[in-house]
Enzyme design. Structure first.
Site, PDB file in Angstrom:
ATOM      1  N   ASP A  46       0.693  -1.197  -0.008  1.00  0.00           N
ATOM      2  CA  ASP A  46       0.041  -0.134   0.077  1.00  0.00           C
ATOM      3  C   ASP A  46       0.992   1.238  -0.024  1.00  0.00           C
ATOM      4  OD1 ASP A  46       1.008  -0.056   2.513  1.00  0.00           O
ATOM      5  OD2 ASP A  46      -1.061  -0.052   3.472  1.00  0.00           O
ATOM      6  N   SER A  47       2.168   1.029   0.032  1.00  0.00           N
ATOM      7  CA  SER A  47       2.996   2.126  -0.215  1.00  0.00           C
ATOM      8  C   SER A  47       2.962   2.984  -1.629  1.00  0.00           C
ATOM      9  CB  SER A  47       4.690   1.750  -0.146  1.00  0.00           C
ATOM     10  OG  SER A  47       4.901   0.504  -1.049  1.00  0.00           O
ATOM     11  N   ASP A  85      -0.700  -6.201   0.231  1.00  0.00           N
ATOM     12  CA  ASP A  85      -1.317  -5.343   1.529  1.00  0.00           C
ATOM     13  C   ASP A  85      -2.897  -5.286   1.346  1.00  0.00           C
ATOM     14  OD1 ASP A  85       0.921  -4.817   3.196  1.00  0.00           O
ATOM     15  OD2 ASP A  85       1.585  -3.155   1.950  1.00  0.00           O
ATOM     16  N   LYS A 113      -1.231  -9.453   3.416  1.00  0.00           N
ATOM     17  CA  LYS A 113      -0.390  -8.774   4.845  1.00  0.00           C
ATOM     18  C   LYS A 113      -1.137  -7.975   5.175  1.00  0.00           C
ATOM     19  CE  LYS A 113       3.126  -5.715   4.154  1.00  0.00           C
ATOM     20  NZ  LYS A 113       2.763  -4.598   5.011  1.00  0.00           N
ATOM     21  N   GLU A 115      -1.449  -5.188   8.918  1.00  0.00           N
ATOM     22  CA  GLU A 115      -0.803  -4.784  10.003  1.00  0.00           C
ATOM     23  C   GLU A 115      -1.605  -4.629  11.565  1.00  0.00           C
ATOM     24  OE1 GLU A 115       0.095  -0.723   8.819  1.00  0.00           O
ATOM     25  OE2 GLU A 115       0.911  -0.921   6.979  1.00  0.00           O
ATOM     26  N   GLU A 182       9.144  -3.710  11.232  1.00  0.00           N
ATOM     27  CA  GLU A 182       9.666  -2.603  10.732  1.00  0.00           C
ATOM     28  C   GLU A 182      10.208  -1.371  11.729  1.00  0.00           C
ATOM     29  OE1 GLU A 182       8.042   1.037   7.577  1.00  0.00           O
ATOM     30  OE2 GLU A 182       6.863  -0.727   7.702  1.00  0.00           O
TER      31      GLU A 182
END
Length: 264
Positions: A46-47, A85, A113, A115, A182
């Site tokens: 999602d960067s 993501d 993925k 978070e 991270e």
């Protein structure tokens, strides 16, 4: 023909002490280049909200955007394992998580993925039970940037370090196959990596993890202000292909990350 990378491939690499590499990609061209350079995994991150869409954070990225870019990457048919993501608030409860994961898997992802810590355990269990492999993400989780008050190193206090380790163990027990750490101290990341059976991927987490990941645009020197943990692999490289290969080789040899790229 190069054999496709699977979860078993990465498990075997961890067991044998061989480092592996993850690179972000958002389209077919760069997915093909990353795969040909030897990246074991490709992250449709999602960067993309920041490096492609021009946002300040990843928060505005939609599920539709993630599905679209996952489709683009999958069309390259890379040998690398494709991880996508789940975007902000698409996994706030178990039902939403199943829906969003279905979209990304049907778009071509081979793993999703997400978070967050132990609050995700039930969702992770339900995903794995239904055939969706999971990569978890702890430490600095960019979707929580507003909670953290910015992009700050996590896990520096004994309490924070203990919490991250506990989250990592519970997430593994819930069924996650991979874990990204991270922006945490290198010593903590190495400790977590040694205590988990699943492979651990670091970004700004030192060289003691089982793998490294960088955002494509960062490692190619395309971002105006790169984080401390980024090395510009385009410096001295005659081509993008050479830069990607240099990153892969540096990770596998242990030459990256260097001490200057880590936090204490």
């Amino acid at each position: 023909m190069t054999k496709r990378v699977t979860i078993s491939t990465l498990d075997n690499m961890k067991a044998s002490g061989d480092k592996f590499v993850m690179i972000t990609a958002y389209d077919a061209t760069f997915a093909k280049l990353a795969s040909e350079a030897g990246a074991d995994t490709i992250l449709v991150g999602d960067s993309l909200g920041m490096v492609l869409q021009g946002h300040d954070t990843t928060i505005p990225v939609s599920l539709d955007a993630m599905a679209y870019h996952t489709e683009c990457v999958a069309r390259a048919r890379p040998h690398s394992l494709i991880v996508s993501d789940l975007p902000f608030m698409s996994f706030s409860n178990a039902d939403d998580t199943l829906h969003a994961s279905t979209r990304l898997m049907q778009a071509g992802a081979q793993m999703v993925k997400l978070e967050g810590g132990t609050w995700l355990s039930d969702s992770i269990h339900r995903l794995v039970e239904r055939g969706v492999p999971v990569c978890a993400h702890l430490g600095l989780t960019p979707q929580s940037v507003n909670v953290f008050g910015g992009y700050r190193v996590q896990g520096r206090t004994p309490k924070e370090a203990k919490s991250i380790l506990a989250d990592a163990v519970e997430i593994q027990d819930a069924g996650a196959s991979l874990l990204v750490l991270e922006c945490i101290p290198a010593e903590l990341a190495a400790d977590i990596s040694s205590k988990l059976d699943i492979p651990v991927i670091g970004i700004g987490a030192g060289g003691g993890t089982d793998a490294q990941v960088l955002v494509l645009h960062d490692m190619l020197g395309m971002t105006e202000t790169a984080p401390k943990f980024v090395q510009n692999f385009m410096e001295g490289a005659p081509s993008i292909q050479a830069a990607l290969k240099a990153f892969v080789d540096a990770v596998k040899s242990g030459d990256y990350p260097k001490e200057e790229h880590t936090y204490s």
